[in-house]
Design a protein around this motif. Structure first.
Motif, mmCIF file in Angstrom:
data_model
loop_
_atom_site.group_PDB
_atom_site.id
_atom_site.type_symbol
_atom_site.label_atom_id
_atom_site.label_comp_id
_atom_site.label_asym_id
_atom_site.label_seq_id
_atom_site.Cartn_x
_atom_site.Cartn_y
_atom_site.Cartn_z
ATOM 1 N N ARG A 38 9.591 -44.055 -3.130
ATOM 2 C CA ARG A 38 10.396 -44.899 -4.024
ATOM 3 C C ARG A 38 10.925 -46.115 -3.289
ATOM 4 O O ARG A 38 11.377 -46.022 -2.151
ATOM 5 N N VAL A 41 15.070 -50.646 -6.016
ATOM 6 C CA VAL A 41 15.073 -52.096 -6.223
ATOM 7 C C VAL A 41 16.507 -52.606 -6.345
ATOM 8 O O VAL A 41 17.307 -52.076 -7.112
ATOM 9 N N THR A 51 11.241 -60.709 -11.223
ATOM 10 C CA THR A 51 10.282 -59.662 -10.874
ATOM 11 C C THR A 51 10.481 -59.241 -9.423
ATOM 12 O O THR A 51 11.120 -59.953 -8.644
ATOM 13 N N MET A 57 6.684 -54.983 -2.673
ATOM 14 C CA MET A 57 5.691 -54.016 -3.140
ATOM 15 C C MET A 57 4.743 -53.630 -2.010
ATOM 16 O O MET A 57 4.373 -52.463 -1.866
ATOM 17 N N PRO A 92 6.143 -56.274 -12.328
ATOM 18 C CA PRO A 92 7.049 -55.131 -12.364
ATOM 19 C C PRO A 92 8.317 -55.479 -13.150
ATOM 20 O O PRO A 92 8.680 -56.652 -13.271
ATOM 21 N N ASP A 97 13.420 -49.220 -10.313
ATOM 22 C CA ASP A 97 12.790 -48.754 -9.087
ATOM 23 C C ASP A 97 11.277 -48.703 -9.239
ATOM 24 O O ASP A 97 10.751 -48.493 -10.337
ATOM 25 N N LEU A 98 10.592 -48.875 -8.115
ATOM 26 C CA LEU A 98 9.139 -48.742 -8.076
ATOM 27 C C LEU A 98 8.765 -47.438 -7.390
ATOM 28 O O LEU A 98 9.425 -47.022 -6.433
ATOM 29 N N ILE A 118 1.157 -48.294 -7.535
ATOM 30 C CA ILE A 118 2.593 -48.565 -7.677
ATOM 31 C C ILE A 118 2.903 -48.794 -9.152
ATOM 32 O O ILE A 118 2.221 -49.561 -9.828
ATOM 33 N N HIS A 119 3.958 -48.115 -9.619
ATOM 34 C CA HIS A 119 4.408 -48.212 -11.011
ATOM 35 C C HIS A 119 5.889 -48.564 -11.051
ATOM 36 O O HIS A 119 6.642 -48.151 -10.175
ATOM 37 N N SER A 120 6.302 -49.286 -12.081
ATOM 38 C CA SER A 120 7.730 -49.373 -12.394
ATOM 39 C C SER A 120 8.116 -48.012 -12.955
ATOM 40 O O SER A 120 7.394 -47.460 -13.797
ATOM 41 N N GLU A 121 9.219 -47.455 -12.477
ATOM 42 C CA GLU A 121 9.619 -46.117 -12.911
ATOM 43 C C GLU A 121 9.708 -46.062 -14.434
ATOM 44 O O GLU A 121 10.269 -46.945 -15.070
ATOM 45 N N VAL A 127 1.505 -51.503 -11.510
ATOM 46 C CA VAL A 127 1.780 -52.917 -11.249
ATOM 47 C C VAL A 127 0.990 -53.411 -10.047
ATOM 48 O O VAL A 127 0.762 -54.607 -9.902
#
Length: 139
Positions: A38, A41, A51, A57, A92, A97-98, A118-121, A127
């Motif tokens: 994690r 952010v 962003t 990232m 994002p 959080d990512l 990697i994803h935005s939570e 992303v």
């Protein structure tokens, strides 16, 4: 696949050997299928346009892949990135959080290859996608 370092051991290792990431990056889970890390952010990770910055990232991907490899080989502080490629696929969500989901694709004596999505939570679409090769120092 044997787990050499679990979530708690990896987070303790990061806190001890890489205190500069404390509070921003952490390992969420480790298992036979891979590792999730994690990025918490905050304003320091944002860029104009609302962003998360590319360097933030990339740092998440690098840390997550490093930890995924260490989860297999143990605390080898001098394992280093030798090759990296990242694709930024969509913006994002700022202030979210990512999460980086990592898989170790090949683990040899000298080199390890892994990837991360990697994803935005809370969102399904990635992303960014990253592939890295690490050099593992001789014992």
């Amino acid at each position: 696949m044997t787990i050499a370092m679990d979530r708690d051991a990896l987070n303790a290792f990061l806190a001890r050997d890489f205190p500069q990431v404390a509070g921003s990056y952490r390992v969420e889970s480790v298992g036979p299928e891979g590792l999730v890390a994690r990025l918490v952010v905050d304003e320091g990770h944002l860029r104009p346009g609302g962003t998360v910055s590319g360097p933030s990232m990339f740092a998440l991907a690098d840390l997550a892949i490093y930890c995924a490899i260490l989860s297999r080989i143990g605390p080898v502080g001098l394992a280093v990135t030798t090759s990296a490629s990242i694709d930024f696929m969509r913006k994002p969500v700022a202030g979210v959080d990512l999460l980086a989901e990592c898989r170790v694709l090949k683990l040899g004596r000298v080199l390890a290859v892994a990837d991360a999505l990697i994803h935005s939570e809370g969102l399904d679409e990635p992303v960014a996608r990253c592939s890295m090769t690490y050099s593992i120092p001789p014992k």
